[in-house]
Every structure is written in structure tokens, then in C-alpha cells.
Design an enzyme around this catalytic site. Structure first.
Site, PDB file in Angstrom:
ATOM      1  N   TYR A 281       0.820  -1.215   0.000  1.00  0.00           N
ATOM      2  CA  TYR A 281       0.000   0.000   0.000  1.00  0.00           C
ATOM      3  C   TYR A 281       0.851   1.260   0.000  1.00  0.00           C
ATOM      4  CZ  TYR A 281      -4.427  -2.193  -0.303  1.00  0.00           C
ATOM      5  OH  TYR A 281      -5.506  -2.877  -0.801  1.00  0.00           O
ATOM      6  N   HIS A 434      -5.675  -2.546   6.513  1.00  0.00           N
ATOM      7  CA  HIS A 434      -5.054  -3.598   5.701  1.00  0.00           C
ATOM      8  C   HIS A 434      -4.124  -4.495   6.522  1.00  0.00           C
ATOM      9  CE1 HIS A 434      -6.800  -2.404   1.973  1.00  0.00           C
ATOM     10  NE2 HIS A 434      -6.428  -1.152   2.142  1.00  0.00           N
TER      11      HIS A 434
END
Lengths: 752, 752
Positions: A281, A434
Site C-alpha cells: 500500500y 489492511h
């Protein structure tokens, strides 16, 4: 036409075009509109690029490719379809493609000064202008924040980040009337829609919001709209969201009320530049961070954005590059898709910008060379010149400890490297929505190949047939669960009971990190909250010893608990079993190992009770041999498992693990070595050094303060590794007697 | 020292060495002993090589490497241990290494004229001489023909094939007394042991015997012993074996009494050069065939060995090279270990010898370049000069039909190629004891990656931990069985009931092979004996059509039977399921699909009854998409299986298949297409052309004489493929009416 000749021709055409257009080229940079381009290209930058064209190979090559790509798009014609699809569907893919094409066409217009590109960009923008105001919210309903062009605001923001650059590039080409039309009907309502009308998307600290902030800010910079710029930097003024609300992924929407681009730099990056969600990410987030920062640097230099938080944006790029394996693939910590690497375009941006606006690290040039591609802007020019001038040096990845948390006090990630072995040890905070529930987990690589894998995410990104390309339900039921990782699962329950709001309150704590010794790299950390009442202290080392062909891994997991528990300790090895030093049974039928917390996805393929002190398992992967030697008690269950149970759509990879299950135990130690050794060639059919070099490992001392392991090779040489479980770094000298022998050393560990 | 400098230094040293030793160098080739070397190096060849040294890059580079390798061995010292191990164990590995080292040391002595190498070889040979006569039969008992240095005579023969070359190279260096000692105590008894004392090994047509023949013959050539040479060429004189006896693998020991090197050329090679056991064993067998042929050519030119059987030895090398995929890996037909490729040393021999003694095909030079290695002999010099002179051209692999059987009348193997797709279709004879029961099976490749795999063998060659590196029992219970292959299994029983003596009486029959049309390549063959009473006719095509991105495969299996049967039709796809157009159930527990004939090794992972005419399955492998579209009836069972049941030592790879099961059916058709399409990039996360281009496939006609398939794309264009089931090639014009439309064509098939 051969390649060299082709490049030469393109360059000739370029030079010819330049000489013909000199007048208009000068016009672009001398009229009253000279403030454009100003975002990623500057007037001076364009001048410099034009002056160097044809003499900067990597830039010229990139330009040639981009020109060919956009010429083909112009040839194919413009399509701005009415939005209707999820990721992977036609309208999604087309609008995504359009943002790329627009940005590139804009840049080509500036560099080549050929109006064909400006006209093409203008025509497409006018089609968007005509379409946009007719659009309802996107018909697909899955997102918490639906966009207009795309099913999620996130993609609308992507679009605006790129299209702002295109608009900047053709700004002077457009009439004032055309600009007013675009700004009034397209850009301003677009920016408002993704921010004011979608505060849950925009007003938070999250990679989605970063894109939103950058989108609003970049169009604000081009339009010279201070209100939009402020909204980008600081969030929507005077808006407070419900701090308890959660998003689809289970993350808090806005727990502490922070928002805006600066908060998005402040919060997720540690002072070492580690991004709390992990490298996958970070890679995704880097682009808006850096491209907006570049724009801010150029238009609002007084903000000193690259110095913000001690220059964390530039630092984060070096952290990110260090979070990749020998092939440049990012370690799939938390939700991470395997195969994503520093060859991704976002990393071209990252490398070029951090080179140009950072300290001109010649190591970055070698990565840029591998990427074989530069940004077509001022930073890309700097990189191209650096490479041309032979300044590139190898980018050396070292053993490195990266702290996590805004202040660097929330655990971290330690990477141990020696020769071809790389160990990634995670003792970080939750990692936002996440994050996976895998405190003190690790993965192990040899020369870019996974030896002990981290599963990564359960998703086929942008493959529409697999759940629209989005997260699959197995991401939650399998990939995030503790048992999917190489760490301890207690009582078949994930860390923090798999609950995000508990997990996000905690982080592991570094015991010590040591990388000074060339031959011994160690990281040690403690976790006290994953299972209340249980303390986990894990010490991992990569040791290069003359008695071994390659470095080996040593792993000491010390568990102290108030209660008796069952501990599962898996090794997700990849490859084919070659040998075990124990007998085991394989069942006729395969059944799931459990019913929940990820166990429902594991088949039990074999099992036995351990009968020796040292259980050994060798396997072969990608023509290299590996051997696990692990301390076992006679009551330990040794299990072979395979991923894939309760997987009705074949979403999971059918990969194996070896697992130690220790039942009804309070305090205990798991101690293991993993050797990488030898090789096999299917061409010569020769197996080299296919056997373990370790005869035995043994615990020779285990107290609250110290744990000592003896490692004896098949040639009967014995080495002792002692780790300090307490006072690791603040004690000047450690003294200890083991088996009537005195050990005295300074530092956190002893190895001899 | 950098590489160039290093090469230069080595060459300088060589040249210096040569100038100093000119006198002795000349001596070697001018004395009464000038007939040595004569086997793979000739006196003239040595002269030529010495003259060219330093100017022939690939030869110089090979020489440099070999010199470094042997210098290191000389440094490490000689070890000739008392034999005790199986393959992979120390004594096995050491003796194997010694034969390589001896051969290379001999060659280095000739080329560099440095006595150090001759002395080293002599010293080692003398140790063998001292050891050999003390040796009992090898203590390991698994082989039907145990060796003395190794557990099987086969490896003893390998040793002698190489060591004969060493002996030839140092022949003139040795005194007559030394030669007598070696010949009397080592070479002669060695040759007798592997032949006269092991007739079951020596006296047959089998790759083992080829090694034995070559070993005896080569030492015979060096020793100038006509009796040994004759024994090599024609077998042991006047010896007749029991023709009904079988070996360990179930093959007949000597069914028709043939033996000797010439019989071993005669029998296994078809006139097209296909070797009956398949490419993996051809590769293994090639070395003794070619190295002994080279020796015979040099010493006994009157035999015209390279012209034997219409030059089949040279032809067979081109056949073998065509039996490799885009990466040079051999198709694993029958017992074949994956990853074996034309980079194997035996293929260096094959390519160099077939270039030099064949027609100097410049395509072979490009393969030699890829191998980056040549033989250090006359043929290697020829290749090095060819490459140096820029004569190399790409080796073009074409669609090719290779007949099987000594007369080319026992079926064959058809390879269809178009762009990156390669289909290998097997309609051959049994393939000797290494044959699998897989009539009319195929495998499919895209650019060197398996799409539909052939499992290959169940063995970890030379990995001692896995059954001593020998065939695993799963080779018989799984790998050889029909269900392990992409063909029809009737009533869960293998072809010929899995019986070697039945299978070896039969072969499939070619219907037609057509490769003239650039866009359509077809092979069609019939099998009438695999299941008595059932006739299988399979027609496979690789078709390039403008409506498709890439070529696609069409597969028509027509079954005609006297009885109603169950037919299982598997597709061993590799990769991850992306999409199916049907619902299916996945069981909670995995159970074996059956109890025998390979079914005991398959887990059932999912199943359903088909509900549509066309069942579709898409998958992703190595970032490329594939879609199977297959005709199904509403009674068909669609099964997902996975290899790995009843595999207590994890010997099998956990790979998948999709299978159609059609029960209680007499005559039927299986028709399928497999499309290769699109790609996925984990770096850009873009999925391109991820969907099938086929809307429907349909049988529009099926008679005894013709089968016609309509393929309709998603854009509603329809193409018709008609195959002639009878009279395919001997009918000048075919006429047919389908759905009121007339079709008329010449040739075996129609496609439009």
C-alpha cells in the site's frame, strides 16, 4: 528499421520539430501565462529537457515509447463511455486508460511542442466536461464511497490526480473561455464531489484519502484556487465526522478527527519512513504523496514539503526500496499482492522524485536503470543526466530496522540480510485496515525466492472474474488470520481475537536489533497483548558461520503464560518434501483442521507424535534444498497441512505448511534453524549438498533473562547462541555460567 | 581480474605453454605411437586445435572453464573410495565425478600438452587398477545387473565410456608396461564384467545396453582389440538369452534375441530419428551412441557408421531438438524428468557431432551458442569456427510428424506449432519399459510454459533421499497410468489394462498429419487396441484465426464402442481457476476418486452435473489466461481433481485437473477448444483480454466418415472445421452437405 536507427529517426524528427517551432516554443514560456506548466513540469524544466533531447538515452527511450503509445491512442480515437462497470470491466478500464493517456498527451505537448497532443487532450477533456454533469452516482453499489466515473471515489481521485497534470500542460493552449468551461463544469464539481460530497472517503487518514487530497490539491494548484489547496492540505474545514464509524474493511473512518494531506503524511509514516499499511500500500500511496509534493514544491516552495517531518517523504522511498527482495518484489506484509515490485510506475515516480528532490543518491540511479524508464519531467531529466554521466552505483540493501508509528514508537519491521538470505520480521502496529493479525511473524527469502512464505492477500487485483477484482472473502477468513502466518497461534484463535479495534490499540515492542556484526544479524521483539496473559518473545537471527555453506536462520520463540494453552507454530515452506527424520501418517480422507479463524481453510495431510528432541524436515524448492531443524518434545504433534479447505471457488493457492502443535502447555520455547543448502540441476541431474549440516540443536540455558542455544554440526563443532531476554541493550556486560563454563560479553547476544 | 583480462591471461599462458613444448607436442603426433589420440580427438585435430587456440571464443571459453575445474580437482587430490552407496551417496557421486575428471584431464593433456594432466589421470587410473580386482559385486542389491564401482552395471558402463577417452588421450604418455598393467587388471576385466558376466544387462536392445556396448567398444578401439569391438557392435557371440524373461521395469530382457550396438541403432530409432523411449531417454542414450560413433568414424571409417540406416544417428538429433519446447526443455513423454533440456552435456555432444559429421546445419550453431559450451575435440573445433565465422542461423522448430518403430510403421509423435503454442500429440508404440499407457494423449505449451501438462515421471533423479534417486513406486501406480494423462480412460482402467506385454504389441495408427497451411496444423490418429472393442479417433488442431488474439487448440475425440462404458476425459491444467460457467459443489472432506489404476492418487475437489451444452473453465497460469470450452451433455459429471491422495511420502506434486466423466455411453464425441488469451501483470495490475473469445462450439455433423464442428465467437462469426475420419488422405475431393449447405474440399480437413 532496426532499433538504433529508429531512435535516431525519432530524435531527428524531434529536433526538426523543435527548430521549426522555436518561436512558438519560446512563446509558451514567455507570455503572461508563463506560470504554466508549473506542476510536474516547469517552464525552466521544459526548456532544459528540450535542450537535452537526443542526448539522454533513458529519457529519449521513454519519450519514444510514450510517443508511440499516445500516437496509437490518437489513431484509435477517443472513447469516453457512460460509466457502468466494476474494476476490470470495459468502462472502468477505459476511463483508467484515459487518465493515463491524458497525462501523457499533456506532457508530450510540452516536450515536443506539437499541438496535436494538446488538441487531443482538449478534445477528450471536453467530452468529459459534457459527460460529467449528466452523471448520477456510479451504478455499482459495493463501495462505501461511490464515484461518478468509477465505482469508487478512489478511482475518481486517481483520475483527477493525473488529469490535473494534463490540464496544467495544455493550460496555455486553451482559451480562457475553454478553461472556464472545464473548471466550472468538470474540475470544480469533480473536486467537490470527491471531497465535500464524500467526507467519509476524503476526511480521514487513509491511503484513499491521500489520493483524494492530492486530487483536490493538484487541480487547486493548476487553477490557483487557494480554497482547494487548503482543503487538500488540511481537510474539509470545520467538518467533524463520527469517530466511531467504520469502513468496509473494518477500519475506523476517522478515529481522531485528523484529515488532509499533511495529516496523511504525519500519521502513517514513521520517522524511519515505514508506512503503517506495509509496502504494497505504500507503493500505491506513494504516487499521490510524491506527485502532489512535487507540485507543491514547484508552486508553493514556501511550504517546504520535502522537508516536512524531517524529510519523511524522501526517507520513506528508501525504506520502501529496502522492503523489497532481491528481485525488487515488495515483501507482502499485511494485504500485499505478490509480484508487485519497484518496476511499478509509482516507483519510477518515487525513485526519480527522491533522486531529484532528495540527496541525488547514486544508488537510485541503478534502480532507475533497471526500471528502464523515467518520468517525463524535471526529475526524470535529472535521473537521465545522472545515468548518462555514469554516476549510477549499486543500490545496496542492508539489514535494517524500520520503526512503525507516527513517532516511531509502535514497534516496527526488521529485515536481516546476509549473502542471498533475507528475513523479514514483523513486530509492528496493526497496519490500519489492511493489517494482518500476525505479531512477531516472519518470512524468509533466498535470492528473491520465497523459502518460508507470507501468504499475502487473497485477491486477484483487477481480475474482474474473481469477485470484481476486489478483496475476496477469503482475505478475511484466511489471509488476515494468525494461522495463515509464521507465528504462534494460541488456542486456535487469532491475535487480538482477530478484532481490529483491539489490534489497533497495540503494537509489539523491540527487544533489540543488531546488524553491526558482518556475520550475525539479530532482531528480537516482544508481544504482550496478542493473547492477554501470554507473553511472546521472539528472537530471530541470520548467521553466517564458516562451518556452513550458506547463512542459516535461527529462531527462538519464548512463551510465558498465566495459563496452559495449545500453541500452533507453522512453517509455510514452499516446494516438495524431500525427507523427514520422523515417521508420520497420512490420512485417507483430508479434513479441515478446524472450523474457524483460518483453520477451516487448512487440510490436514499428515500427522504424528514427535519422538525425538530434534525434528527435521528437508524440502526442495526451485532447485535449492532447505532443512528445518526444530526442538520438539515427545508430546508434540507434528502436522502437515495444506491450504484449500472450504474454498468453494478455488480462490486459495494449494500450498503447504509443516506445523508443530504443543498442547496443554504454559511456558515453553520453540527453537528452530532453517538452513539453505546446496542445489539441484534438472539438466545435469546432480544434487549438491542436499543434506543438513546440523546434527543437533539444544537449549543449554533458559531463564527469564537469557536463553542459550547450542548448535552442533555433523562434524561435531558446537556454537553457542545466547540472547538477552531482558536488559538487552542497557547492560554493559553480561556474565553467565552454563554447564560450568563462563560466558561474558557486551551487547545483546553472544555467538561463538 | 575482470573476465576479459582473465581469458586473455589464460590464452597467453596457453600460447606460452605451447611454444615451450613445441618439441614434445610434435613428438606426440610423430612417433610410432601416432595413432593416439584417435577416438574423439585425432592427431590432426589436436594440431588444428592448438593452431586455433586463442582465436575461437566459445572453444577458448570452454577450455578455460574445464581447465579451472580440473586444476581445482588436482589441487583437491584424488579419491577412489571403496564402493558402497546408491545414487546420490558419496562413493557413487565420487566415482561419477572421477569419470568426468579423467576424461577432461585427458583432453587437457592433449590440447595444452601439459604433463600435469597426464600424470594426474595416470595416478587416478592406477588407483582404479589397484582397487578393481579387489572388488566384489557392489553391495547394494536393488539392480538386476549390479556393477562393481556402482550399484548398477549401467553406471560402470558410463564410467568406461568416459575413461576410455582418458586412456586414449594419455596412451602415449604411458609406458608399455603401464598400459599392460591397466589393460590386464582394469580395462579388460572391466569390459568383460559388464558384458560377458552381465548378459542380461549387455545383450539386449535397451538404452542400458547401448551404454554397455559403447563402453566395451570404445575401450576396444583404444586397445585395438577386435574381439571387444565385435562384441560391442554385434553383441556377445553365440549367446542366446531366454526371450520371455523380464527386467525390473517390466520390459522384456531380450524378446527377439537382438543385441549389440548396431541392433541398438536399428531397433529403437525410427527412420525419422524418433527414439522409442521418448526424448528424455534419447538424450541419455545419445551420448554413447554418438561418442562411440565418433570413435568408430575415426578409427574404423570403413564402417561408415554415420551413414548407417540412412544416417539415422544424425537425423535423430534433429528429431530430438524438435522434441523440445521454446525453452529447450524436452517434452516429458513417457518417463521423462521435467527440466531436462538441450543444455544437457549430452546435447552438447549431439549438437557438435551432428554439426561436424552431418551437414553443417547453421541452425545447430545457434543452439551451440545458447549452450555456450563445445566439446573439446575435433567437432567442437568445427562448431567454434562456424560460430566465429558468423555462420549461425536460428534453429527453426516446425510442426513435425515423427514416425515410431524401426521401420516407421508403429505410430508416432506429432508436434503442432503456431506462434507461441506447441501441441505434442502421442500416438506412438509402447516406448519400451519406460513407456506410459497414454495412447492419443497430448500436452500443450505456450512459449515454453506448460498449459496442459504431461505429468512426466515420478522420480527425483539422483536425489538420494527420495528412494535412492531411483524410480518411486508412484511412477508405476500414478505416472504410467492412463488417468495421469490427457486422454480417455475407459471404465477406470488403463490402456492395455496397464500391461506391458500387451501394450508393447500395439501402436496407434496415423489418420493424417497436415502442416502445410500456415494457419491450420492438424494431426489425427486412431487407437483400436487400448480397449478391445472400443475405437478411439482423436483429431487435434492448432488454429490461427483472425478473430482470435492467439492460436487456439481444437480437440475432437470420437469414440466408437461395442459396449456402454464410462469415459473419463481429464485436462491437467496448471494454474489458478479464474471462472467456470457452471455451479459446482466442493466437498468438506477430500477423498480419493478410486482405489486403483492411478485413481487412488486423485482427490476429488469439486463436482457437478453439467447443465449446458458448452462447459467453460478459465484459469490463470504464469500471468496468462486460458479458457477451455468443451461440449457437455446434461448427464456428464464435471469433476475437479487434485493429485496427491495415497501419497505417504509427498512424492507427487499437488496439481489439478478438470475432468469430464461420461457414464454408460457407447459411442460419443468429446470436443473441446483451449484458447490462450491475454495476460496479467502483477506490476501494473492490469488484466488484458481475460475472457474467452468463443461463444459456442457445436457438432454440426458426425458420421462414420466425417465430423464437423462449428466454432462461434462472441462477435458471432462462425467457422466450420470438418475432419475426415476415414479416407483422409486418399480421396481427391470431399463433398458433404451440412444444414443445407454444400462443402467441397480436397485434403484431410476443411476449415473456413
Amino acid at each position: 528499421m532496426n532499433k538504433k536507427l529508429k531512435i535516431f529517426s525519432v530524435i531527428s524528427i524531434l529536433l526538426f520539430a523543435l527548430s521549426c517551432k522555436e518561436e512558438s516554443a519560446l512563446k509558451t514560456v514567455t507570455t503572461e501565462e508563463e506560470q504554466h506548466p508549473k506542476l510536474i513540469l516547469t517552464a525552466q524544466g521544459v526548456k532544459d529537457i528540450r535542450a537535452q533531447l537526443g542526448t539522454i538515452p533513458i529519457f529519449d527511450k521513454t519519450l519514444e515509447k510514450v510517443k508511440a503509445e499516445i500516437d496509437a491512442e490518437i489513431e484509435a480515437g477517443i472513447d469516453v463511455p457512460v460509466p457502468k462497470d466494476y474494476s476490470g470491466g470495459y468502462t472502468h478500464v477505459r476511463h483508467k486508460r484515459n487518465w493515463v493517456v491524458l497525462q501523457k498527451a499533456g506532457v508530450l505537448y510540452q516536450i515536443l511542442d506539437d499541438e496535436k497532443y494538446a488538441k487531443y487532450a482538449k478534445d477528450m477533456l471536453m467530452q468529459y466536461e459534457a459527460l460529467y454533469n449528466t452523471l448520477p452516482v456510479h451504478p455499482k453499489t459495493r463501495s462505501y464511497a461511490r464515484g461518478k466515473l468509477f465505482w469508487q471515489c478512489l478511482n475518481d481521485s486517481n483520475w483527477l490526480v493525473y488529469v490535473s497534470q494534463a490540464y496544467d500542460c495544455i493550460y496555455t493552449y486553451l482559451s480562457e473561455e475553454e478553461r472556464n468551461k472545464l473548471e466550472k463544469n468538470l474540475f470544480r464539481p469533480f473536486a467537490d464531489y470527491i471531497s465535500i460530497e464524500n467526507p467519509k472517503f476524503y476526511q480521514r487518514v487513509h491511503n484513499h484519502s491521500t489520493w483524494g487530497n492530492a486530487a483536490v490539491g493538484m487541480i487547486g494548484l493548476v487553477m490557483d484556487d487557494q480554497e482547494l489547496i487548503d482543503r487538500a492540505l488540511y481537510g474539509i474545514k470545520d467538518l467533524k465526522l463520527n469517530t466511531n464509524e467504520k469502513d468496509d474493511d473494518g477500519g475506523y473512518l476517522n478515529k481522531d478527527g485528523k484529515a488532509g494531506f499533511l495529516a496523511n503524511i504525519e500519521e502513517p509514516f514513521s520517522p524511519d519512513g515505514y508506512y503503517n499499511e506495509g509496502p504494497y500500500y505504500q507503493r500505491y500511496a506513494m504516487y499521490p504523496f510524491l506527485i502532489f509534493a512535487e507540485g507543491l514544491h514547484n508552486v508553493k516552495p514556501e511550504l517546504k514539503i520535502f522537508e516536512y517531518k524531517n524529510g519523511v517523504l524522501i526517507k520513506s522511498i528508501k525504506a520502501l526500496l529496502n522492503l523489497s527482495d532481491a528481485d525488487g518484489d515488495f515483501f507482502p506484509l499485511n494485504d500485499g499482492q505478490k509480484g508487485m515490485s519497484y518496476y511499478n510506475n509509482a516507483l519510477v515516480t518515487a525513485v526519480d522524485i527522491s533522486y531529484h528532490y532528495g540527496d541525488q543518491d547514486p544508488g537510485l540511479l541503478s534502480i532507475a536503470k533497471e526500471q528502464n524508464h523515467v518520468l517525463l519531467d524535471d526529475s526524470g531529466l535529472a535521473v537521465a543526466l545522472g545515468i548518462k554521466n555514469g554516476e549510477a552505483k549499486p543500490f545496496e540493501k542492508k539489514s535494517i530496522n524500520l520503526s512503525d508509528g507516527p513517532d516511531g514508537t509502535q514497534g516496527g519491521v526488521g529485515i536481516l540480510r546476509n549473502e542471498d538470505l533475507e528475513l523479514v520480521f514483523k513486530y509492528a502496529a496493526q497496519g490500519s485496515s489492511h493489517g494482518h493479525y500476525d505479531k512477531l511473524s516472519y518470512s524468509l527469502y533466498e535470492n528473491g525466492d520465497e523459502v518460508i512464505q507470507d501468504y499475502g492477500l487473497a485477491r486477484f487485483v483487477n481480475i474482474e472474474q474473481k469477485g470484481g477484482g476486489n478483496y475476496l472473502k477469503e482475505n478475511k477468513t484466511w489471509a488476515k488470520q494468525t494461522i495463515a502466518h509464521n507465528t504462534i497461534t494460541q488456542n486456535e484463535t487469532s491475535h487480538f481475537s482477530g478484532k481490529y479495534d483491539i489490534g489497533s490499540q497495540h503494537h509489539s515492542v523491540l527487544n533489540y536489533f543488531s546488524s553491526e556484526n558482518e556475520n550475525v544479524k539479530v532482531v528480537s521483539a516482544k508481544e504482550e497483548n496478542a493473547y492477554p496473559g501470554t507473553e511472546l518473545l521472539r528472537t530471530m537471527a541470520i548467521i553466517k558461520d564458516e562451518a556452513f555453506e550458506k547463512p542459516f536462520m535461527l529462531d527462538i520463540m519464548k512463551i510465558t503464560s498465566d495459563t496452559a494453552n495449545q500453541y500452533d507454530y507453522p512453517f509455510y515452506f514452499l516446494g516438495q518434501v524431500i525427507k523427514a527424520n520422523f515417521e508420520y501418517n497420512t490420512p485417507e480422507s483430508l479434513n479441515a483442521l478446524g472450523t474457524k479463524n483460518g483453520y477451516q481453510h487448512l487440510f490436514l495431510e499428515g500427522s504424528t507424535k514427535s519422538s525425538t528432541d530434534n525434528s527435521k524436515l528437508s524440502w526442495l524448492n526451485k532447485n535449492k534444498f532447505y532443512t528445518l531443524t526444530t526442538l520438539t518434545n515427545t508430546n508434540d504433534n507434528l502436522l502437515f497441512t495444506r491450504i484449500g479447505a472450504n474454498d468453494p471457488e478455488f480462490n486459495l493457492r494449494r500450498e503447504a505448511a509443516f506445523m508443530i502443535r504443543r498442547e496443554n502447555t504454559q511456558n515453553t520455547l520453540f527453537v528452530s534453524t532453517i538452513e539453505a543448502h546446496g542445489s539441484y540441476s534438472p539438466v545435469s541431474e546432480s544434487a549438491i549438498n542436499s543434506n543438513s549440516n546440523i546434527k543437533a540443536i539444544e537449549v543449554v540455558l533458559d531463564t527469564e533473562d537469557y536463553t542459550a542455544i547450542a548448535i552442533t554440526t555433523i562434524n561435531d563443532t558446537t556454537k553457542i547462541f545466547i540472547t538477552a531476554n531482558t536488559n538487552a541493550s542497557n547492560k554493559p556486560t553480561h556474565k553467565l555460567e552454563i554447564n560450568n563454563k563462563n560466558y561474558e560479553w557486551s551487547g545483546s547476544y553472544y555467538f561463538k
